[in-house]
Design an enzyme around this catalytic site. Structure first.
Site, PDB file in Angstrom:
ATOM      1  N   ASN A 115      44.577  46.233  35.214  1.00  0.00           N
ATOM      2  CA  ASN A 115      44.800  46.418  36.651  1.00  0.00           C
ATOM      3  C   ASN A 115      46.272  46.760  36.885  1.00  0.00           C
ATOM      4  O   ASN A 115      47.066  46.812  35.944  1.00  0.00           O
ATOM      5  CB  ASN A 115      44.354  45.180  37.433  1.00  0.00           C
ATOM      6  CG  ASN A 115      45.148  43.961  37.041  1.00  0.00           C
ATOM      7  OD1 ASN A 115      46.352  43.902  37.234  1.00  0.00           O
ATOM      8  ND2 ASN A 115      44.470  42.980  36.449  1.00  0.00           N
ATOM      9  N   ASP A 125      38.674  39.599  36.398  1.00  0.00           N
ATOM     10  CA  ASP A 125      37.543  38.713  36.687  1.00  0.00           C
ATOM     11  C   ASP A 125      36.477  38.797  35.607  1.00  0.00           C
ATOM     12  O   ASP A 125      35.779  37.833  35.357  1.00  0.00           O
ATOM     13  CB  ASP A 125      36.931  39.077  38.041  1.00  0.00           C
ATOM     14  CG  ASP A 125      37.860  38.687  39.183  1.00  0.00           C
ATOM     15  OD1 ASP A 125      38.453  37.591  39.102  1.00  0.00           O
ATOM     16  OD2 ASP A 125      38.009  39.480  40.138  1.00  0.00           O
ATOM     17  N   LYS A 151      35.533  51.622  17.370  1.00  0.00           N
ATOM     18  CA  LYS A 151      35.706  52.554  18.484  1.00  0.00           C
ATOM     19  C   LYS A 151      34.343  53.156  18.865  1.00  0.00           C
ATOM     20  O   LYS A 151      33.607  53.622  17.985  1.00  0.00           O
ATOM     21  CB  LYS A 151      36.674  53.665  18.069  1.00  0.00           C
ATOM     22  CG  LYS A 151      36.981  54.607  19.187  1.00  0.00           C
ATOM     23  CD  LYS A 151      37.945  55.704  18.768  1.00  0.00           C
ATOM     24  CE  LYS A 151      38.053  56.727  19.865  1.00  0.00           C
ATOM     25  NZ  LYS A 151      38.774  57.921  19.439  1.00  0.00           N
ATOM     26  N   PRO A 156      37.161  33.174  32.387  1.00  0.00           N
ATOM     27  CA  PRO A 156      37.486  31.856  32.932  1.00  0.00           C
ATOM     28  C   PRO A 156      38.479  32.018  34.086  1.00  0.00           C
ATOM     29  O   PRO A 156      39.293  32.944  34.082  1.00  0.00           O
ATOM     30  CB  PRO A 156      38.154  31.137  31.757  1.00  0.00           C
ATOM     31  CG  PRO A 156      38.617  32.222  30.841  1.00  0.00           C
ATOM     32  CD  PRO A 156      37.665  33.364  31.031  1.00  0.00           C
ATOM     33  N   ILE A 207      41.635  30.712  35.487  1.00  0.00           N
ATOM     34  CA  ILE A 207      42.730  29.873  34.973  1.00  0.00           C
ATOM     35  C   ILE A 207      43.235  28.922  36.057  1.00  0.00           C
ATOM     36  O   ILE A 207      43.432  27.726  35.817  1.00  0.00           O
ATOM     37  CB  ILE A 207      43.866  30.771  34.427  1.00  0.00           C
ATOM     38  CG1 ILE A 207      43.308  31.607  33.268  1.00  0.00           C
ATOM     39  CG2 ILE A 207      45.057  29.939  33.971  1.00  0.00           C
ATOM     40  CD1 ILE A 207      44.172  32.747  32.831  1.00  0.00           C
ATOM     41  N   LYS A 265      40.006  30.482  49.547  1.00  0.00           N
ATOM     42  CA  LYS A 265      40.360  30.440  48.119  1.00  0.00           C
ATOM     43  C   LYS A 265      41.002  29.111  47.751  1.00  0.00           C
ATOM     44  O   LYS A 265      40.744  28.547  46.682  1.00  0.00           O
ATOM     45  CB  LYS A 265      41.320  31.595  47.832  1.00  0.00           C
ATOM     46  CG  LYS A 265      41.403  31.964  46.390  1.00  0.00           C
ATOM     47  CD  LYS A 265      41.972  33.345  46.192  1.00  0.00           C
ATOM     48  CE  LYS A 265      40.960  34.421  46.550  1.00  0.00           C
ATOM     49  NZ  LYS A 265      41.487  35.769  46.386  1.00  0.00           N
ATOM     50  N   LYS A 272      39.307  27.034  44.793  1.00  0.00           N
ATOM     51  CA  LYS A 272      39.983  26.889  43.494  1.00  0.00           C
ATOM     52  C   LYS A 272      40.512  25.472  43.287  1.00  0.00           C
ATOM     53  O   LYS A 272      40.855  25.102  42.165  1.00  0.00           O
ATOM     54  CB  LYS A 272      41.146  27.881  43.407  1.00  0.00           C
ATOM     55  CG  LYS A 272      40.738  29.318  43.663  1.00  0.00           C
ATOM     56  CD  LYS A 272      40.890  30.152  42.442  1.00  0.00           C
ATOM     57  CE  LYS A 272      40.596  31.600  42.757  1.00  0.00           C
ATOM     58  NZ  LYS A 272      40.644  32.432  41.559  1.00  0.00           N
TER      59      LYS A 272
HETATM   60  O1  C5P Z   1      40.061  34.969  42.920  1.00  0.00           O
HETATM   61  P1  C5P Z   1      41.325  35.731  42.918  1.00  0.00           P
HETATM   62  O2  C5P Z   1      41.533  36.565  41.686  1.00  0.00           O
HETATM   63  O3  C5P Z   1      41.625  36.502  44.157  1.00  0.00           O
HETATM   64  O4  C5P Z   1      42.416  34.557  42.903  1.00  0.00           O
HETATM   65  C1  C5P Z   1      43.763  34.819  42.725  1.00  0.00           C
HETATM   66  C2  C5P Z   1      44.447  33.623  42.143  1.00  0.00           C
HETATM   67  O5  C5P Z   1      43.670  33.064  41.100  1.00  0.00           O
HETATM   68  C3  C5P Z   1      45.760  33.988  41.503  1.00  0.00           C
HETATM   69  O6  C5P Z   1      46.606  32.870  41.585  1.00  0.00           O
HETATM   70  C4  C5P Z   1      45.360  34.282  40.079  1.00  0.00           C
HETATM   71  O7  C5P Z   1      46.454  34.119  39.190  1.00  0.00           O
HETATM   72  C5  C5P Z   1      44.295  33.231  39.843  1.00  0.00           C
HETATM   73  N1  C5P Z   1      43.238  33.623  38.899  1.00  0.00           N
HETATM   74  C6  C5P Z   1      43.182  32.987  37.675  1.00  0.00           C
HETATM   75  N2  C5P Z   1      42.169  33.293  36.794  1.00  0.00           N
HETATM   76  C7  C5P Z   1      41.221  34.191  37.120  1.00  0.00           C
HETATM   77  C8  C5P Z   1      41.260  34.841  38.375  1.00  0.00           C
HETATM   78  C9  C5P Z   1      42.295  34.537  39.218  1.00  0.00           C
HETATM   79  O8  C5P Z   1      44.064  32.172  37.380  1.00  0.00           O
HETATM   80  N3  C5P Z   1      40.271  34.468  36.248  1.00  0.00           N
END
Ligand code: C5P
Length: 407
Positions: free
Chosen positions: A209, A277, A286, A304, A306, A338, A342
């Protein structure tokens, strides 16, 4: 700030020892008295004469030297300084420190010291990333040993990777942080994630990304500037490692989670990485284009989370967990949802719709969302936004109890 301090500098056997001569010089410039111990390997790279001349002190090399022991025994040597600095610190010396060995003067001094120890590791990148060295580092850190570097880049062995000793100004900055008594986050450990993740499709392709890592790297630097002991876990970025911060470079979300787990326990976690995600069930070889054939189908699996994992880490949960939320619409409402989903303490929400230029740009407009409400910040440079966030974190910790490194 450093004037009148005394440092015992242990120089072990790495090519980076040439930088230690400059380090002695710069410490002396700042009024620090420097006494040096040179290992057998260290003396292969720099001469005792250069070290003695620059430090304006006798150089200690041999634990069995009657003259040295009579003049300044190894116990006194280990206790007289305010701080012991090991630069360069080789993989071998790290291993001996971790094992508590006392097989030469340097190891004996490090075992006998009651003073804080700062190491500047320097070695080949394979040696640095070897699980044995990483385990030794964790052992040493759990005992309160601080480290600066290593950095990534060209190595003297001709390879490119992590293992280059921190530059002299970075080591001086780490020494200054040690002696600064008024830094609000001194004694706190912080973990910051930054940058994108790369999810391999096959050995040559990946999904990524547009995250530049600028905001996360700035947060890591700002927390370190306030005295925190910072581990930055960064996905692939083109930025240089921030000074005074331990940077761990990773590729995928799963690597990032493992590196974060290895950094625990911490007081503060700031998740600024744009973690993918989904990952692809990667092909071992390849994927070849079939002439006239159907395009390959990528099967995705969820990565996962994080931030959510750290927020639910039980006894290892950082005291303060901060997430970021990049949104393109209903910024506050989405960020509030969020925060709840989270389980983190604060969310720094920002509008990343293309018109704002936030992704890859240098400025950011943040809204800090917590259980106690929403704080709207003006448009700030990413560096300034990071400074404010670090200051805000320091404020929150002004009254929080201290967590010891061994917890
Ligand atoms: O769900 P979203 O990606 O919008 O959430 C953003 C927040 O979650 C950020 O702090 C990002 O670093 C964290 N994040 C994470 N692991 C993931 C997806 C997002 O730590 N797999």
């Amino acid at each position: 700030m450093l004037s009148g301090r005394s440092v015992l500098l242990i120089v072990s056997g790495g090519i980076a020892a040439y930088k230690s001569l400059e380090l002695i010089r710069r410490l002396r410039d700042r009024g620090v008295s420097v006494r040096c111990v040179l290992t057998k390997g260290g003396a292969q790279f720099v001469t005792p004469l250069s070290v003695a001349a620059l430090s304006e002190n006798k150089v200690y090399q041999d634990i069995f030297s009657l003259t040295d022991e009579a003049e300044m025994g190894h116990i006194r040597l280990s206790r007289e300084a305010d701080l012991v600095v090991v630069a360069p610190c080789t993989a071998d010396l790290m291993a001996r420190m971790a094992a508590g060995m006392a097989d030469d003067l340097a190891a004996t001094v490090l075992l006998a010291t009651d003073k804080p120890v700062l190491i500047a590791p320097a070695m080949n990148s394979m040696m640095w990333t070897h699980p044995a060295t990483q385990a030794n580092l964790r052992t040493l850190e759990a005992r309160g040993v601080r480290s600066v570097g290593p950095n990534s880049g060209d190595l003297a062995c001709g390879e490119v990777g992590s293992g280059r000793m921190a530059e002299v100004p970075e080591i001086i900055a780490a020494v200054e942080t040690f002696f600064a008594t008024d830094l609000p986050l001194k004694g706190r450990r912080a973990l910051v994630t930054s940058g994108p993740t790369h999810e391999p499709i096959d050995p040559v392709r990946f999904i990524a990304n547009r995250s530049s890592g600028k905001q996360g790297h700035a947060v890591a630097a700002a927390l370190a500037a306030l005295g925190a002991d910072v581990t930055l876990v960064s996905g692939p970025v083109t930025l240089t490692d921030p000074p005074g911060v331990r940077t761990v470079r990773v590729e995928s979300a799963r690597d990032m989670l493992n590196a974060c787990r290895a950094a625990l326990p911490v007081d503060i976690a700031v998740c600024a990485a744009a973690v993918a995600d989904w990952r692809v069930e990667a092909a071992g070889q390849k994927i070849k284009k079939q002439v006239g054939g159907a395009p390959p189908v990528l099967t995705l699996a969820e990565n996962p989370d994080i931030l959510a994992t750290l927020s639910a880490a039980g006894p290892q949960r950082p005291t303060l967990v901060v997430g970021f939320a990049a949104e393109t619409e209903s910024v506050i409402a989405h960020a509030q949802a969020k925060l709840a989903r989270k389980g983190c303490d604060w969310i720094c929400a920002n509008d990343v719709s293309p018109a704002t230029g936030t992704f890859g740009g240098d400025s950011n407009t943040l809204h800090i969302i917590s259980a106690s409400g929403v704080e709207d910040w003006p448009a700030l440079s990413k560096t300034e936004a990071a400074r404010r966030l670090a200051a805000r974190i320091a404020e929150a910790f002004a009254t929080a109890p201290q967590r010891t490194p061994a917890e």
